[in-house]
Design an enzyme around this catalytic site. Structure first.
Site, PDB file in Angstrom:
ATOM      1  N   ARG A 122      -2.089 -11.104  -4.816  1.00 51.04           N
ATOM      2  CA  ARG A 122      -2.150  -9.651  -4.988  1.00 51.04           C
ATOM      3  C   ARG A 122      -1.408  -8.937  -3.864  1.00 51.04           C
ATOM      4  O   ARG A 122      -0.950  -7.821  -4.056  1.00 51.04           O
ATOM      5  CB  ARG A 122      -3.610  -9.173  -4.985  1.00 51.04           C
ATOM      6  CG  ARG A 122      -4.389  -9.533  -6.225  1.00 51.04           C
ATOM      7  CD  ARG A 122      -5.739  -8.864  -6.216  1.00 51.04           C
ATOM      8  NE  ARG A 122      -5.605  -7.471  -5.787  1.00 51.04           N
ATOM      9  CZ  ARG A 122      -6.500  -6.793  -5.087  1.00 51.04           C
ATOM     10  NH1 ARG A 122      -7.613  -7.357  -4.726  1.00 51.04           N
ATOM     11  NH2 ARG A 122      -6.290  -5.547  -4.752  1.00 51.04           N
ATOM     12  N   ASN A 152       0.801  -1.225   0.000  1.00 49.01           N
ATOM     13  CA  ASN A 152       0.000   0.000   0.000  1.00 49.01           C
ATOM     14  C   ASN A 152       0.835   1.277   0.000  1.00 49.01           C
ATOM     15  O   ASN A 152       0.289   2.374  -0.137  1.00 49.01           O
ATOM     16  CB  ASN A 152      -0.964   0.004   1.190  1.00 49.01           C
ATOM     17  CG  ASN A 152      -2.144  -0.930   0.969  1.00 49.01           C
ATOM     18  OD1 ASN A 152      -2.264  -1.531  -0.096  1.00 49.01           O
ATOM     19  ND2 ASN A 152      -3.008  -1.061   1.965  1.00 49.01           N
ATOM     20  N   CYS A 192     -11.102  -4.994  -4.860  1.00 50.65           N
ATOM     21  CA  CYS A 192     -11.735  -5.967  -3.970  1.00 50.65           C
ATOM     22  C   CYS A 192     -13.219  -5.668  -3.815  1.00 50.65           C
ATOM     23  O   CYS A 192     -13.613  -4.512  -3.695  1.00 50.65           O
ATOM     24  CB  CYS A 192     -11.096  -5.903  -2.586  1.00 50.65           C
ATOM     25  SG  CYS A 192      -9.594  -6.842  -2.415  1.00 50.65           S
ATOM     26  N   VAL A 243      -7.723   7.096   2.598  1.00 51.89           N
ATOM     27  CA  VAL A 243      -6.300   6.945   2.313  1.00 51.89           C
ATOM     28  C   VAL A 243      -6.023   7.336   0.858  1.00 51.89           C
ATOM     29  O   VAL A 243      -5.166   8.170   0.561  1.00 51.89           O
ATOM     30  CB  VAL A 243      -5.856   5.487   2.574  1.00 51.89           C
ATOM     31  CG1 VAL A 243      -4.411   5.272   2.169  1.00 51.89           C
ATOM     32  CG2 VAL A 243      -6.074   5.119   4.032  1.00 51.89           C
TER      33      VAL A 243
HETATM   34  C1  UD1 Z   1      -6.742   1.904   1.232  1.00 49.62           C
HETATM   35  C2  UD1 Z   1      -5.947   0.627   1.208  1.00 49.62           C
HETATM   36  C3  UD1 Z   1      -6.797  -0.536   1.687  1.00 49.62           C
HETATM   37  C4  UD1 Z   1      -7.370  -0.226   3.072  1.00 49.62           C
HETATM   38  C5  UD1 Z   1      -8.072   1.120   3.073  1.00 49.62           C
HETATM   39  C6  UD1 Z   1      -8.525   1.564   4.456  1.00 49.62           C
HETATM   40  C7  UD1 Z   1      -4.352   0.882  -0.598  1.00 49.62           C
HETATM   41  C8  UD1 Z   1      -3.905   0.452  -1.944  1.00 49.62           C
HETATM   42  N1  UD1 Z   1      -5.502   0.354  -0.162  1.00 49.62           N
HETATM   43  O1  UD1 Z   1      -7.828   1.726   0.349  1.00 49.62           O
HETATM   44  O2  UD1 Z   1      -5.973  -1.699   1.757  1.00 49.62           O
HETATM   45  O3  UD1 Z   1      -8.305  -1.220   3.424  1.00 49.62           O
HETATM   46  O4  UD1 Z   1      -7.195   2.152   2.559  1.00 49.62           O
HETATM   47  O5  UD1 Z   1      -7.445   1.609   5.323  1.00 49.62           O
HETATM   48  O6  UD1 Z   1      -3.684   1.642   0.066  1.00 49.62           O
HETATM   49  N2  UD1 Z   1     -14.693   6.394   0.425  1.00 49.62           N
HETATM   50  C9  UD1 Z   1     -15.737   7.178  -0.001  1.00 49.62           C
HETATM   51  N3  UD1 Z   1     -15.529   8.016  -1.073  1.00 49.62           N
HETATM   52  C10 UD1 Z   1     -14.318   8.096  -1.695  1.00 49.62           C
HETATM   53  C11 UD1 Z   1     -13.250   7.309  -1.233  1.00 49.62           C
HETATM   54  C12 UD1 Z   1     -13.460   6.452  -0.157  1.00 49.62           C
HETATM   55  O7  UD1 Z   1     -16.843   7.127   0.537  1.00 49.62           O
HETATM   56  O8  UD1 Z   1     -14.203   8.896  -2.647  1.00 49.62           O
HETATM   57  C13 UD1 Z   1     -14.923   5.476   1.569  1.00 49.62           C
HETATM   58  C14 UD1 Z   1     -14.707   4.019   1.234  1.00 49.62           C
HETATM   59  O9  UD1 Z   1     -15.824   3.442   0.618  1.00 49.62           O
HETATM   60  C15 UD1 Z   1     -14.427   3.444   2.608  1.00 49.62           C
HETATM   61  C16 UD1 Z   1     -13.670   4.578   3.317  1.00 49.62           C
HETATM   62  O10 UD1 Z   1     -13.953   5.763   2.554  1.00 49.62           O
HETATM   63  O11 UD1 Z   1     -15.627   3.200   3.284  1.00 49.62           O
HETATM   64  C17 UD1 Z   1     -12.179   4.418   3.405  1.00 49.62           C
HETATM   65  O12 UD1 Z   1     -11.678   4.098   2.126  1.00 49.62           O
HETATM   66  P1  UD1 Z   1     -10.228   4.554   1.642  1.00 49.62           P
HETATM   67  O13 UD1 Z   1      -9.420   4.967   2.828  1.00 49.62           O
HETATM   68  O14 UD1 Z   1     -10.371   5.513   0.533  1.00 49.62           O
HETATM   69  O15 UD1 Z   1      -9.658   3.184   1.086  1.00 49.62           O
HETATM   70  P2  UD1 Z   1      -8.673   2.987  -0.137  1.00 49.62           P
HETATM   71  O16 UD1 Z   1      -7.772   4.159  -0.262  1.00 49.62           O
HETATM   72  O17 UD1 Z   1      -9.438   2.528  -1.325  1.00 49.62           O
END
Ligand code: UD1
Length: 430
Positions: free
Chosen positions: A409, A23, A126, A175
């Site tokens: 992965r 990540n 995922c 994130v």
């Molecule tokens: C990253 C990590 C993943 C981890 C997650 C949370 C990587 C490659 N992946 O995923 O392994 O499980 O952080 O620690 O680093 N959300 C929204 N709108 C958006 C973006 C996100 O509602 O535009 C929500 C998502 O649905 C989720 C939450 O925010 O409920 C957190 O997601 P996010 O931190 O963005 O996860 P990723 O960056 O995809």
């Protein structure tokens, strides 16, 4: 399709080298699109997601060469990769590529900042909830981008003269959106302030690399990040930080089977909350010169309740593994998932091994059982799949895990790392 065969019952003893963090590697690789110079990344894990991103970056015009290895016990566990995007030949990230991995959507930040436009397919990844992209869109709009969604694609354009610094407070911690906004702001005109930013160590690692490339970022790793835009970025050399999720996973495997293992080339400070939870289950955890030692003797596994939270809370990416561990605890434990709304797909697979788990909304109740029994199970997503491995290591008899491409992965040489510590794990190719 490959499967993994595990015969449970052995304690783990030995040394497990921890890889560079997937990540962190993914956003760092994407940051290479911000410069026409060469970005060299060391300690990049050899994983399917990294290979997929190499294909995606190549599609945008990156020249990528792989060399340099980290040797351990005669095996190489990491690579040094050089990325040079002298010219961006395409600002489109097509569905066929982006749908395979959600993080590839993040190219939208550097492409928009450097080229003034990006057309990126809505992501896949995922299947753990809806995972929208609204926060990316709002954040980039705060830097002056004009964004439209059309035919499954996000079309983003910067105003004449490029993005401008802005202020954006995330309504929810993300994130990915923090990575993207931080990358885009490095080349914007003026100052950007990101509020309620993700504090994950991978965000701080990306900022460290961007600063080595000439960016001016302060506060990464805290809730407020300030970025003073610069005209251009140069190349740099950066070592990917250790994988805290892999570290926590193997620590839980030892807590599950019993034994004594040194997790090498990692840092306890990356996962304090998770290590504390593992300690409370009865394992002893200490820091060594090179990493972390995890020991569990004859005593049973105590039940411990956890709630997932953004960093520094208990990571959602270790939730499934902790549930695997709790299946054999000596009592009742509760696990509450607050980040993703559909991240309990491992529950029914763990039940196939004899686990007693019931779900109520976002909380799982796990009644520990004294014995698990091997069975055929299916990996459903990246982290869920490794929870099955943890349970199988302590189950009687044979477990066959199918759909192991999920494991590939995110876990580098899993079967080898476990086998070297005395586990009976082998890959079976059909
Ligand atoms: C990253 C990590 C993943 C981890 C997650 C949370 C990587 C490659 N992946 O995923 O392994 O499980 O952080 O620690 O680093 N959300 C929204 N709108 C958006 C973006 C996100 O509602 O535009 C929500 C998502 O649905 C989720 C939450 O925010 O409920 C957190 O997601 P996010 O931190 O963005 O996860 P990723 O960056 O995809």
């Amino acid at each position: 399709m490959d499967r993994i065969r595990i015969v449970g019952g052995n304690q783990l003893q030995g040394v497990i080298p921890i890889s560079g963090a997937k990540n962190a590697a993914l956003p760092l690789m994407i940051a290479s699109l911000l410069t026409d110079d060469t970005l060299t990344l060391e300690n990049v894990p050899h994983l399917a997601d990294v290979e997929q991103l190499i294909r995606i970056l190549g599609n945008h015009g990156a020249d990528i060469s792989v060399n340099g290895r980290r040797e351990r016990q005669g095996e190489s566990y990491a690579r040094t990769i050089h990325f040079t995007s002298r010219n961006i030949v395409s600002t489109t990230a097509p569905y066929e590529l982006v749908s395979k991995m959600r993080a590839s959507f993040w190219v939208i930040g550097p492409l928009l900042a450097r080229e003034g436009k990006a057309r990126v397919s809505l992501p896949g990844g995922c299947a753990i909830g809806t995972r929208p992209v609204d926060l990316f869109i709002e954040g980039l709009a705060a830097l002056g981008a004009n964004i439209e969604i059309d035919g499954g694609y996000v079309n983003a354009t910067a105003p004449e003269g490029g993005l401008t610094g802005g202020r954006y407070v995330f309504p929810k911690v993300s994130v990915g959106a923090t990575h993207v906004l931080m990358m885009a702001a490095t080349l914007a005109n003026g100052m950007t302030v990101i509020g309620n930013a993700a504090r994950e160590p991978e965000v701080a690692d990306l900022a460290k690399c961007l600063n080595a490339m000439g960016a001016k970022i302060t506060g990464a790793g805290t809730g407020t990040i300030t970025i003073e835009g610069v005209r251009s970025l140069s190349g740099a050399r950066h070592r990917v930080l250790p994988d805290r999720i892999e570290t926590g996973t193997y620590a839980m495997a030892v807590a599950m089977t019993g034994g004594d293992v040194i997790l090498e080339d990692t840092e306890a400070s990356l996962l304090d909350t998770a290590l504390e939870a593992i300690r409370r289950t009865g394992a002893e955890i200490s820091e060594t010169n090179s990493g972390i030692r995890v020991v569990r003797n004859g005593a049973g596994i105590r039940p411990v309740d956890i709630v997932t939270d953004p960093f520094p809370g208990f990571p959602t990416d270790l939730q499934a593994q902790f549930m695997g561990l709790m299946t054999k605890s000596s009592g009742v434990s509760h696990i509450t998932e607050t980040i993703f709304e559909n991240r309990f797909m491992h529950v029914q697979e763990l039940a196939r091994l004899g686990a007693k788990i019931s779900l109520s909304g976002q909380t799982a109740k796990i009644e520990g059982v004294s014995r698990l029994k091997g069975a055929p199970v299916m990996a459903t997503d990246l982290r869920a799949s490794v929870s099955l491995v943890i349970a199988a290591l302590a189950a009687e008899g044979e477990t066959m895990v199918s759909r192991v491409y999920h494991l590939d992965r995110g876990f580098e040489r899993l079967e080898e790392k476990l086998t070297r510590c005395g586990a009976h794990v082998e890959r079976v190719s059909d």
